[in-house]
Design a protein around this motif. Structure first.
Motif, PDB file in Angstrom:
ATOM      1  N   GLY A 226      -4.881  30.829  38.416  1.00  7.01           N
ATOM      2  CA  GLY A 226      -5.492  31.392  39.742  1.00  7.01           C
ATOM      3  C   GLY A 226      -5.431  30.066  40.585  1.00  7.01           C
TER       4      GLY A 226
ATOM      5  N   GLU B 247      -7.815  28.337  41.978  1.00  9.02           N
ATOM      6  CA  GLU B 247      -9.057  28.269  42.944  1.00  9.02           C
ATOM      7  C   GLU B 247      -9.202  27.069  43.283  1.00  9.02           C
ATOM      8  OE1 GLU B 247      -9.677  32.296  40.782  1.00  9.02           O
ATOM      9  OE2 GLU B 247      -8.783  30.245  40.319  1.00  9.02           O
TER      10      GLU B 247
ATOM     11  N   ARG C  11      -6.815  40.671  44.578  1.00 10.49           N
ATOM     12  CA  ARG C  11      -7.769  39.848  43.767  1.00 10.49           C
ATOM     13  C   ARG C  11      -7.398  38.446  43.766  1.00 10.49           C
ATOM     14  NH1 ARG C  11      -6.504  44.740  40.131  1.00 10.49           N
ATOM     15  NH2 ARG C  11      -4.908  43.437  39.130  1.00 10.49           N
TER      16      ARG C  11
ATOM     17  N   ARG D 289     -10.106  35.684  45.282  1.00 10.70           N
ATOM     18  CA  ARG D 289     -10.654  34.793  44.533  1.00 10.70           C
ATOM     19  C   ARG D 289     -10.571  33.437  45.419  1.00 10.70           C
ATOM     20  NH1 ARG D 289      -7.833  37.096  40.166  1.00 10.70           N
ATOM     21  NH2 ARG D 289      -6.326  35.386  40.335  1.00 10.70           N
ATOM     22  N   GLN D 290      -9.180  33.406  46.086  1.00 10.00           N
ATOM     23  CA  GLN D 290      -9.183  31.995  46.845  1.00 10.00           C
ATOM     24  C   GLN D 290     -10.341  32.039  48.051  1.00 10.00           C
ATOM     25  OE1 GLN D 290      -7.097  29.996  45.417  1.00 10.00           O
ATOM     26  NE2 GLN D 290      -6.837  31.415  44.106  1.00 10.00           N
TER      27      GLN D 290
ATOM     28  N   ARG E 291     -13.221  33.229  47.972  1.00  2.37           N
ATOM     29  CA  ARG E 291     -14.338  32.893  47.394  1.00  2.37           C
ATOM     30  C   ARG E 291     -14.546  31.583  47.116  1.00  2.37           C
ATOM     31  NH1 ARG E 291     -14.411  36.072  42.598  1.00  2.37           N
ATOM     32  NH2 ARG E 291     -14.838  37.807  43.950  1.00  2.37           N
TER      33      ARG E 291
ATOM     34  N   GLN F  52     -19.619  39.058  44.805  1.00  3.69           N
ATOM     35  CA  GLN F  52     -19.133  37.980  43.822  1.00  3.69           C
ATOM     36  C   GLN F  52     -19.660  38.527  42.599  1.00  3.69           C
ATOM     37  OE1 GLN F  52     -19.669  33.741  44.423  1.00  3.69           O
ATOM     38  NE2 GLN F  52     -19.675  34.055  46.514  1.00  3.69           N
TER      39      GLN F  52
END
Length: 234
Positions: free
Chosen positions: A144, A146, A169, A173-174, A176, A231
């Protein structure tokens, strides 16, 4: 199997010409001028070597809109690390580099696209700022990434339902992880705008050889950082 690395550049040179996209005259690119012959040549290679279709040879409306946005709003990327996700020809990432990004990584699953990005970066004197990586960042195996980038640019990535779901998705996530995530969409069927806000709109000239109209209304959206409740449910 794909074309050998030494064969990719000559193939691109043989089937493109140096030109600019309608919305981004500041950035020169290796683009297809005769679409049908290139697509046929790529289909022939697909049968022989598994080379994907030549999406890298076109400046798609979403990527053009992102490029125009960051050039018009350089503070968006200036001094920041930028990911051009599913980069294609790399026009959005190259625009970010020209606008003052500290570094740009253009990621795509097609090695031919990354060769095109490298050639396009060299055309614009941006080779020292723009890196490439061949990866599917939406896969579970990718980890991912992140927090690895300050800004993420994703142009025209919601044209297939499974891909749109995986991409959303990944981008959520990024966001977040506090990345500024900008997604540009020219009205594809599978974009969900939930959790997004519009920051710009552009009318992007297109061709009937690739699209069903000569002008695509393209929206640049910013993904909002998910709330705590969201989240917990993600």
């Amino acid at each position: 199997m794909s074309l050998d690395e030494a064969e990719r550049g000559p193939f691109i040179q043989a089937h493109t010409a140096v030109a600019t996209a309608p919305l981004v005259p500041e950035v020169r690119l290796h683009l297809a001028t005769e679409i049908t012959p290139l697509w046929q040549a790529s289909e022939d290679l697909l049968r022989k070597t598994g080379v994907p279709p030549p999406f890298w040879a076109f400046a798609w409306p979403g990527s053009q809109a992102l490029a125009r946005y960051v050039l018009d709003h350089p503070d968006t990327v200036r001094g920041r690390t930028v990911l051009d996700f599913a980069a294609g020809c790399g026009v959005a990432g190259l625009a970010a580099a020209r606008a003052g990004a500290a570094s740009v990584t253009c990621v795509d699953i097609d090695p031919m696209a990354l060769e095109a990005v490298t050639m396009n970066a060299a055309l614009n004197g941006l080779g020292g700022t723009v890196a490439t990586a061949c990866a599917d960042l939406t896969s579970d195996e990718s980890g991912g990434g992140e927090g690895a980038w300050g800004v993420i640019l994703a142009g025209d990535v919601c044209y297939e339902k499974p891909m749109a779901e995986r991409v959303t998705r990944f981008l959520t996530r990024q966001a977040r992880a506090d990345a500024l995530v900008l997604l540009a969409d020219p009205g594809r069927a599978y974009l969900t705008r939930e959790g997004m806000e519009t920051v710009a709109r552009f009318a992007v000239p297109t061709t009937l050889e690739l699209e069903d109209r000569t002008l695509r209304e393209t929206t640049v959206l910013r993904l909002l950082r998910p709330s705590n409740r969201e989240q917990e449910g993600a």
